[in-house]
Design a protein around this motif. Structure first.
Motif, mmCIF file in Angstrom:
data_model
loop_
_atom_site.group_PDB
_atom_site.id
_atom_site.type_symbol
_atom_site.label_atom_id
_atom_site.label_comp_id
_atom_site.label_asym_id
_atom_site.label_seq_id
_atom_site.Cartn_x
_atom_site.Cartn_y
_atom_site.Cartn_z
ATOM 1 N N GLY A 143 3.883 32.893 64.950
ATOM 2 C CA GLY A 143 3.796 31.455 65.184
ATOM 3 C C GLY A 143 3.635 31.197 66.668
ATOM 4 N N PRO A 144 3.671 29.937 67.074
ATOM 5 C CA PRO A 144 3.530 29.613 68.496
ATOM 6 C C PRO A 144 4.705 30.146 69.311
ATOM 7 N N GLY A 180 12.046 35.824 77.816
ATOM 8 C CA GLY A 180 10.990 36.819 77.866
ATOM 9 C C GLY A 180 10.464 37.235 76.505
ATOM 10 N N ALA A 181 11.204 36.908 75.450
ATOM 11 C CA ALA A 181 10.770 37.258 74.096
ATOM 12 C C ALA A 181 9.670 36.328 73.598
ATOM 13 N N ASN A 223 11.437 39.716 67.089
ATOM 14 C CA ASN A 223 11.391 40.020 65.659
ATOM 15 C C ASN A 223 12.135 38.955 64.855
ATOM 16 N N ALA A 224 13.250 38.481 65.377
ATOM 17 C CA ALA A 224 14.002 37.426 64.701
ATOM 18 C C ALA A 224 13.197 36.129 64.656
ATOM 19 N N ALA A 225 12.480 35.842 65.734
ATOM 20 C CA ALA A 225 11.635 34.644 65.764
ATOM 21 C C ALA A 225 10.497 34.766 64.753
ATOM 22 N N ASP A 226 9.904 35.938 64.663
ATOM 23 C CA ASP A 226 8.836 36.157 63.683
ATOM 24 C C ASP A 226 9.369 35.956 62.260
ATOM 25 N N ALA A 278 8.249 33.252 59.419
ATOM 26 C CA ALA A 278 7.868 33.722 58.086
ATOM 27 C C ALA A 278 8.653 33.003 56.992
ATOM 28 N N HIS A 279 9.851 32.534 57.341
ATOM 29 C CA HIS A 279 10.685 31.821 56.369
ATOM 30 C C HIS A 279 10.499 30.308 56.435
#
Length: 218
Positions: free
Chosen positions: A192-193, A184-185, A162-165, A169-170
Motif C-alpha cells: 500500500g502507500p 524508516g520502515a 512486514n506488519a504494515a504490509d 492486506a487485511h
C-alpha cells in the motif's frame, strides 16, 4: 524560528533531521534534547507514573523557554502534555499523527513497537476518530522493540514494514507508524502507500503552530 524536540532515543535525532530536510526546513531551525532515562523509567514502571509525568513536564517547560515550539516525540510520555498551558506551543507528535491519519476516514491501522504506548496511543487515536468517520485499530508489533534495543535496525524496520504490509492486506486504508523510530520502515512497505509517520506529522504541526501563532500569524 526554533523548534526543539524532546526525544527518548538518540536515533530519533537523525529521523527528525531527515523529515525536516524533506519538508524544506532550514538546518538551524531544529534543535534536539535526548532523555532516554524517561522512557527507561516508564518501561520499568510499565507506564506513565505521576513522578514521571512531572519530570517530563519539567523538561518540556524548560525547553519551551528558549523555543518557538516544542515537540514531544515519545508516545509513551505523550499524556504529560495534557493540561500544559504556555505561550509557546508544546505539541505531541503522536497527536499530530492521529489527526492526520483520520482526516480521510476509512480503516486506520496504527502500529506500535513499544508495548507501553498501546494504551495512550489507543486513547489518542480513538479520540481523534470521534470527529471523523474513521475506524481505528491499534496494533502492537511483537518483538520489534527488542530488535531496536539490541541495535538491529535493519531487522527492526523490516519487522515494522512486514506488519504494515499485513495491515494493508487485511483491509487497512491508512497505516500510521506510532513511534518516530519506525519512520524508516515507511519506504519498505509494498502492499500500500507509504505509512504516515509521526516525525513528518509532528513537524508539520509545529511549523503551522509557529507560523500561525501570535508572533507570526495575523
Amino acid at each position: 524560528m526554533r523548534i526543539t524536540c524532546l526525544h527518548t532515543a538518540h536515533s530519533n535525532v537523525a529521523v527528525f533531521d531527515a523529515a525536516a530536510e524533506a519538508l524544506g526546513v532550514a538546518p538551524d531551525v531544529l534543535r534536539h534534547e535526548v532523555r532516554p532515562d524517561l522512557l527507561a523509567a516508564a518501561e520499568h514502571a510499565a507506564g506513565l507514573t505521576i513522578e514521571l509525568t512531572n519530570a517530563t513536564t519539567s523538561a518540556l517547560l524548560s525547553l519551551a523557554r528558549e523555543a518557538d515550539a516544542v515537540l514531544l516525540t515519545c508516545s509513551t510520555l505523550g499524556p504529560a502534555v495534557e493540561g500544559l498551558s504556555m505561550n509557546t506551543p508544546i505539541l505531541r507528535t503522536d497527536e499530530a499523527l492521529a489527526i492526520a491519519a483520520v482526516q480521510a476516514g476509512g480503516q486506520i491501522a496504527v502500529l506500535c513497537a513499544v508495548e507501553t504506548t498501546l494504551e495512550p496511543t489507543s486513547r489518542l487515536f480513538h479520540r481523534a476518530a470521534e470527529r471523523s468517520n474513521a475506524s481505528v485499530s491499534v496494533q502492537w508489533v511483537p518483538g520489534a522493540w527488542a530488535l531496536f534495543k539490541a541495535g538491529d535496525t535493519e531487522a527492526y524496520l523490516t519487522t515494522i514494514a512486514n506488519a504494515a504490509d499485513r495491515a494493508y492486506a487485511h483491509g487497512a486504508s491508512v497505516v500510521a507508524l506510532a513511534q518516530a523510530s519506525m519512520s524508516g520502515a515507511a519506504t519498505r512497505v509494498t502492499a500500500g502507500p507509504p505509512p504516515l509517520t509521526s516525525a513528518t506529522a509532528g513537524l508539520c504541526a509545529a511549523l503551522h503552530a509557529v507560523l500561525n501563532g501570535p508572533k507570526h500569524g495575523r
